[in-house]
Design a protein around this motif. Structure first.
Motif, PDB file in Angstrom:
ATOM      1  N   ARG A   8       0.840  -1.198   0.000  1.00 13.73           N
ATOM      2  CA  ARG A   8       0.000   0.000   0.000  1.00 13.73           C
ATOM      3  C   ARG A   8       0.879   1.253   0.000  1.00 13.73           C
ATOM      4  O   ARG A   8       1.683   1.444   0.914  1.00 13.73           O
ATOM      5  CB  ARG A   8      -0.906   0.021   1.229  1.00 13.73           C
ATOM      6  N   PHE A   9       0.700   2.079  -1.019  1.00 19.43           N
ATOM      7  CA  PHE A   9       1.524   3.273  -1.177  1.00 19.43           C
ATOM      8  C   PHE A   9       0.698   4.525  -0.918  1.00 19.43           C
ATOM      9  O   PHE A   9      -0.410   4.675  -1.431  1.00 19.43           O
ATOM     10  CB  PHE A   9       2.128   3.322  -2.575  1.00 19.43           C
ATOM     11  N   ALA A  10       1.249   5.437  -0.119  1.00 19.35           N
ATOM     12  CA  ALA A  10       0.610   6.712   0.188  1.00 19.35           C
ATOM     13  C   ALA A  10       1.429   7.845  -0.423  1.00 19.35           C
ATOM     14  O   ALA A  10       2.660   7.808  -0.422  1.00 19.35           O
ATOM     15  CB  ALA A  10       0.502   6.904   1.702  1.00 19.35           C
ATOM     16  N   ALA A  11       0.748   8.853  -0.917  1.00 22.71           N
ATOM     17  CA  ALA A  11       1.427   9.994  -1.533  1.00 22.71           C
ATOM     18  C   ALA A  11       1.877  10.978  -0.467  1.00 22.71           C
ATOM     19  O   ALA A  11       1.088  11.380   0.389  1.00 22.71           O
ATOM     20  CB  ALA A  11       0.494  10.696  -2.514  1.00 22.71           C
ATOM     21  N   ASN A  12       3.141  11.362  -0.510  1.00 22.99           N
ATOM     22  CA  ASN A  12       3.632  12.410   0.371  1.00 22.99           C
ATOM     23  C   ASN A  12       3.460  13.749  -0.359  1.00 22.99           C
ATOM     24  O   ASN A  12       4.137  14.023  -1.346  1.00 22.99           O
ATOM     25  CB  ASN A  12       5.094  12.182   0.742  1.00 22.99           C
ATOM     26  N   PHE A  22      -0.533  23.522  -2.757  1.00 21.26           N
ATOM     27  CA  PHE A  22      -0.713  22.425  -1.808  1.00 21.26           C
ATOM     28  C   PHE A  22      -2.154  21.943  -1.724  1.00 21.26           C
ATOM     29  O   PHE A  22      -2.414  20.731  -1.748  1.00 21.26           O
ATOM     30  CB  PHE A  22      -0.224  22.852  -0.422  1.00 21.26           C
ATOM     31  N   GLU A  23      -3.102  22.843  -1.642  1.00 24.47           N
ATOM     32  CA  GLU A  23      -4.485  22.416  -1.451  1.00 24.47           C
ATOM     33  C   GLU A  23      -5.043  21.663  -2.656  1.00 24.47           C
ATOM     34  O   GLU A  23      -6.031  20.936  -2.527  1.00 24.47           O
ATOM     35  CB  GLU A  23      -5.364  23.620  -1.123  1.00 24.47           C
ATOM     36  N   GLN A  24      -4.425  21.814  -3.825  1.00 26.12           N
ATOM     37  CA  GLN A  24      -4.879  21.083  -5.007  1.00 26.12           C
ATOM     38  C   GLN A  24      -4.243  19.698  -5.122  1.00 26.12           C
ATOM     39  O   GLN A  24      -4.665  18.884  -5.945  1.00 26.12           O
ATOM     40  CB  GLN A  24      -4.581  21.890  -6.270  1.00 26.12           C
ATOM     41  N   ARG A  25      -3.236  19.418  -4.298  1.00 22.96           N
ATOM     42  CA  ARG A  25      -2.538  18.143  -4.404  1.00 22.96           C
ATOM     43  C   ARG A  25      -3.387  16.973  -3.908  1.00 22.96           C
ATOM     44  O   ARG A  25      -3.171  15.836  -4.310  1.00 22.96           O
ATOM     45  CB  ARG A  25      -1.214  18.210  -3.627  1.00 22.96           C
ATOM     46  N   ARG A  52     -11.564  18.889   5.470  1.00 24.40           N
ATOM     47  CA  ARG A  52     -12.465  19.040   4.321  1.00 24.40           C
ATOM     48  C   ARG A  52     -11.797  18.581   3.031  1.00 24.40           C
ATOM     49  O   ARG A  52     -12.413  17.902   2.200  1.00 24.40           O
ATOM     50  CB  ARG A  52     -12.925  20.489   4.202  1.00 24.40           C
ATOM     51  N   ARG A  53     -10.519  18.928   2.839  1.00 27.98           N
ATOM     52  CA  ARG A  53      -9.820  18.506   1.620  1.00 27.98           C
ATOM     53  C   ARG A  53      -9.689  16.988   1.569  1.00 27.98           C
ATOM     54  O   ARG A  53      -9.855  16.379   0.515  1.00 27.98           O
ATOM     55  CB  ARG A  53      -8.423  19.158   1.564  1.00 27.98           C
ATOM     56  N   LEU A  54      -9.389  16.376   2.693  1.00 32.27           N
ATOM     57  CA  LEU A  54      -9.304  14.918   2.736  1.00 32.27           C
ATOM     58  C   LEU A  54     -10.636  14.282   2.393  1.00 32.27           C
ATOM     59  O   LEU A  54     -10.714  13.333   1.588  1.00 32.27           O
ATOM     60  CB  LEU A  54      -8.857  14.464   4.131  1.00 32.27           C
ATOM     61  N   ALA A  55     -11.694  14.789   2.990  1.00 31.68           N
ATOM     62  CA  ALA A  55     -13.018  14.212   2.759  1.00 31.68           C
ATOM     63  C   ALA A  55     -13.461  14.396   1.314  1.00 31.68           C
ATOM     64  O   ALA A  55     -13.982  13.461   0.680  1.00 31.68           O
ATOM     65  CB  ALA A  55     -14.031  14.847   3.717  1.00 31.68           C
ATOM     66  N   ASP A  56     -13.246  15.589   0.771  1.00 34.49           N
ATOM     67  CA  ASP A  56     -13.672  15.854  -0.604  1.00 34.49           C
ATOM     68  C   ASP A  56     -12.944  14.962  -1.602  1.00 34.49           C
ATOM     69  O   ASP A  56     -13.510  14.561  -2.630  1.00 34.49           O
ATOM     70  CB  ASP A  56     -13.425  17.322  -0.963  1.00 34.49           C
ATOM     71  N   TYR A 247       9.635  11.107  -2.177  1.00 39.63           N
ATOM     72  CA  TYR A 247      10.731  11.299  -3.119  1.00 39.63           C
ATOM     73  C   TYR A 247      10.462  12.514  -3.996  1.00 39.63           C
ATOM     74  O   TYR A 247       9.333  13.006  -4.105  1.00 39.63           O
ATOM     75  CB  TYR A 247      10.943  10.052  -3.978  1.00 39.63           C
ATOM     76  N   ARG A 248      11.530  12.973  -4.628  1.00 38.48           N
ATOM     77  CA  ARG A 248      11.474  14.113  -5.537  1.00 38.48           C
ATOM     78  C   ARG A 248      11.377  13.573  -6.967  1.00 38.48           C
ATOM     79  O   ARG A 248      12.347  13.029  -7.503  1.00 38.48           O
ATOM     80  CB  ARG A 248      12.735  14.965  -5.384  1.00 38.48           C
ATOM     81  N   PRO A 249      10.201  13.663  -7.613  1.00 38.95           N
ATOM     82  CA  PRO A 249      10.056  13.065  -8.946  1.00 38.95           C
ATOM     83  C   PRO A 249      11.091  13.586  -9.933  1.00 38.95           C
ATOM     84  O   PRO A 249      11.363  14.789  -9.990  1.00 38.95           O
ATOM     85  CB  PRO A 249       8.637  13.473  -9.358  1.00 38.95           C
ATOM     86  N   ALA A 250      11.640  12.661 -10.708  1.00 39.10           N
ATOM     87  CA  ALA A 250      12.709  13.035 -11.643  1.00 39.10           C
ATOM     88  C   ALA A 250      12.193  13.865 -12.804  1.00 39.10           C
ATOM     89  O   ALA A 250      12.869  14.789 -13.270  1.00 39.10           O
ATOM     90  CB  ALA A 250      13.404  11.778 -12.164  1.00 39.10           C
ATOM     91  N   THR A 251      10.977  13.542 -13.278  1.00 39.26           N
ATOM     92  CA  THR A 251      10.466  14.218 -14.478  1.00 39.26           C
ATOM     93  C   THR A 251       9.010  14.641 -14.334  1.00 39.26           C
ATOM     94  O   THR A 251       8.342  14.875 -15.329  1.00 39.26           O
ATOM     95  CB  THR A 251      10.589  13.303 -15.712  1.00 39.26           C
ATOM     96  N   GLY A 252       8.504  14.730 -13.132  1.00 41.79           N
ATOM     97  CA  GLY A 252       7.088  15.037 -12.925  1.00 41.79           C
ATOM     98  C   GLY A 252       6.409  13.894 -12.203  1.00 41.79           C
ATOM     99  O   GLY A 252       6.735  12.722 -12.419  1.00 41.79           O
ATOM    100  N   THR A 253       5.459  14.236 -11.360  1.00 41.19           N
ATOM    101  CA  THR A 253       4.873  13.226 -10.477  1.00 41.19           C
ATOM    102  C   THR A 253       4.180  12.112 -11.237  1.00 41.19           C
ATOM    103  O   THR A 253       4.489  10.928 -11.061  1.00 41.19           O
ATOM    104  CB  THR A 253       3.874  13.883  -9.511  1.00 41.19           C
ATOM    105  N   GLU A 254       3.213  12.458 -12.068  1.00 38.91           N
ATOM    106  CA  GLU A 254       2.413  11.409 -12.719  1.00 38.91           C
ATOM    107  C   GLU A 254       3.251  10.570 -13.666  1.00 38.91           C
ATOM    108  O   GLU A 254       3.097   9.350 -13.718  1.00 38.91           O
ATOM    109  CB  GLU A 254       1.220  12.043 -13.438  1.00 38.91           C
TER     110      GLU A 254
END
Length: 265
Positions: A8-12, A22-25, A52-56, A247-254
């Motif tokens: 199970r992986f969680a996003a930092n 931050f609020e859009q992440r 609220r952000r977590l719930a939404d 981690y720090r994405p090398a070329t972008g998160t997605e």
């Protein structure tokens, strides 16, 4: 969650999706398939805003840190080992527990701190252990577990915990079941002779994991850590906790998330 072969992986959100405010992440993490997030510092926002952000976004909060000093300051990695700063440490633990309970976060990480100049290693370490014991007492009935993490000395010279064994020994000394190890694969890969051997040894004391590759601290597959062995070790041990993607994405998160299928199969 992003779930692959039982892991199970969680996003930092301090490290991932930084292309966005931050609020859009939160929504971005959910859209990428995550159902859990962690981040070091929630304290710039009212807890109600984050709830609220977590719930939404349909997300679970896994971990936050207790407050630390500003980036670049001597307190940037925590107050716990700093003689004369007990009041700041205790205020931070109280605030951290308040936020963790509000966010329904499983874990509050207590950053150990960097030993100040002119303070002996033994004195700083003894102060740290005493502070952790105090924090354990405060957290006992909260439902929040406290985490202790060793950080590597290349990135954090003077960090008061030497290695995984040192952090695990503090857990043992405090002797509370809600005080556990945070095993960071990136940090361990630098400080330990063999990261997989260290993982096998200390996983029973760990309640949470974080990862990044080394060198570079980007996503798995960009450095030299033997990720197949790491993930096989976790599955063989029946590890069912979260793994924070710190981690720090090398070329972008997605674009970088392909490692989850490529390196954890």
């Amino acid at each position: 969650m992003i779930l692959h072969n039982g892991l199970r992986f969680a996003a930092n959100l301090k490290w991932l999706f930084t292309e966005l405010p931050f609020e859009q992440r939160f929504d971005a993490a959910a859209a990428a398939g995550f159902t859990a997030v962690e981040y070091a510092s929630p304290y710039s926002f009212p807890a109600t805003t984050l709830v609220r952000r977590l719930a939404d976004a349909g997300l679970t909060q896994v971990l936050i840190n207790s407050p630390t000093g500003e980036p670049g300051s001597p307190e940037r990695l925590g107050y716990a080992c700093l003689p004369g700063r007990t009041a700041e440490f205790r205020a931070g633990v109280r605030l951290g527990l308040e936020y963790a309970v509000s966010l329904n976060s499983s874990f509050l990480h207590l950053p150990a701190g960097i030993r100040p100049a002119g303070v002996s290693r033994d004195r700083a370490f003894a102060h740290y252990v005493a502070n952790v014991a105090w924090a354990a007492d405060q957290a006992r009935d909260s439902g929040v577990r406290l985490l202790l993490e060793a950080q590597n000395k290349q990135d954090a010279p003077g960090f008061v915990l030497d290695d995984q064994a040192h952090a695990a020994a503090v857990c043992d000394a405090v002797g509370e079941p809600h005080v556990r190890l945070l095993f960071d694969v990136y940090h361990a890969s630098i400080d330990e002779k063999d990261v997989v051997t260290a993982l096998r040894e200390f996983l029973p004391k760990a309640a949470h994991l974080q990862l990044a590759d080394s060198p570079g601290r980007a996503e798995p597959g960009t450095g030299g850590i033997p990720w197949t062995d790491v993930f096989d070790t976790l599955r063989s041990a029946g590890y069912d906790g979260w793994i924070g993607c710190e981690y720090r994405p090398a070329t972008g998160t997605e674009a970088g998330l392909s490692w989850i299928k490529e390196h954890s199969r």
